[in-house]
Write a protein that holds these residues in place. Structure first.
Motif, short mmCIF file in Angstrom:
data_model
loop_
_atom_site.label_atom_id
_atom_site.label_comp_id
_atom_site.label_asym_id
_atom_site.label_seq_id
_atom_site.Cartn_x
_atom_site.Cartn_y
_atom_site.Cartn_z
N THR A 95 -4.59 -9.07 -8.05
CA THR A 95 -3.84 -10.09 -7.95
C THR A 95 -3.43 -10.48 -6.44
O THR A 95 -3.45 -11.69 -6.17
N TYR A 96 -3.42 -9.37 -5.61
CA TYR A 96 -3.10 -9.38 -4.39
C TYR A 96 -4.39 -10.08 -3.50
O TYR A 96 -4.11 -10.91 -2.56
N ASP A 100 -5.40 -3.49 -10.89
CA ASP A 100 -5.05 -4.86 -11.40
C ASP A 100 -3.78 -5.38 -10.72
O ASP A 100 -3.98 -6.85 -10.36
N ASP A 101 -3.10 -4.75 -10.02
CA ASP A 101 -2.35 -5.42 -9.13
C ASP A 101 -2.77 -5.89 -7.77
O ASP A 101 -2.52 -7.02 -7.12
N VAL A 107 -0.96 1.83 -5.37
CA VAL A 107 -0.99 0.31 -5.93
C VAL A 107 -2.16 0.37 -6.90
O VAL A 107 -3.24 0.97 -6.76
#
Length: 152
Positions: free
Chosen positions: A64-65, A60-61, A57
């Motif tokens: 968002t999470y 950046d992702d 992961v």
């Protein structure tokens, strides 16, 4: 401006309260505060991804999470408080990042949660915080967030 009006202005629709995955409740209220249980980034009842940040992961992702976790926490708090407009602000946020051994960007990941709460609550969204790297989280989630909200 009410919290519900601010959410509408931002185009944010709170999700349904996530069902607990073990023996706990999503939130409890005590002494003018709402304490949320750790919230995972459930979207429509499922985790969007699993794995370690810095490996499977991206940071950046994961940011968002973390934002999704904060919105899930706000939904849980609003549910126990009798509506989102009964939430006046944020006292503390705890953020946990399932991290690859070499990953050290936990604060940046948890900014996803802090920033959305700041957008929603303005100055009342400023909070104390911890951003902690851990080996693994429930269901192999990349992030988990818990929040202490202030009641209006």
């Amino acid at each position: 401006m009410t919290v519900s009006a601010r959410l509408a202005e931002l185009g944010i629709e709170l999700p349904a309260v996530a069902a607990p995955v073990a023996a706990y409740v999503p939130a409890v209220s005590h002494g003018g505060l709402v304490y949320t249980s750790g919230q995972l980034p459930f979207t429509d009842g499922a985790l969007p991804v699993t794995g370690k940040v810095g490996a499977a992961v991206s940071a950046d992702d994961a940011k968002t999470y973390a934002r999704t976790c904060a919105l899930n926490a706000l939904a849980a708090a609003a549910d126990i408080a009798g509506g989102v407009d009964r939430i006046a602000g944020v006292l503390r946020l705890g953020g946990f990042v399932a991290s690859a051994p070499e990953f050290s960007g936990q604060p940046g990941v948890i900014n996803g949660a802090s920033e959305v709460l700041g957008e929603i609550f303005g100055d009342s969204g400023r909070h104390a915080r911890a951003a902690v790297g851990v080996a693994v989280l429930p269901l192999d989630s990349p992030v988990e967030v818990d929040v202490v909200f202030i009641l209006a």
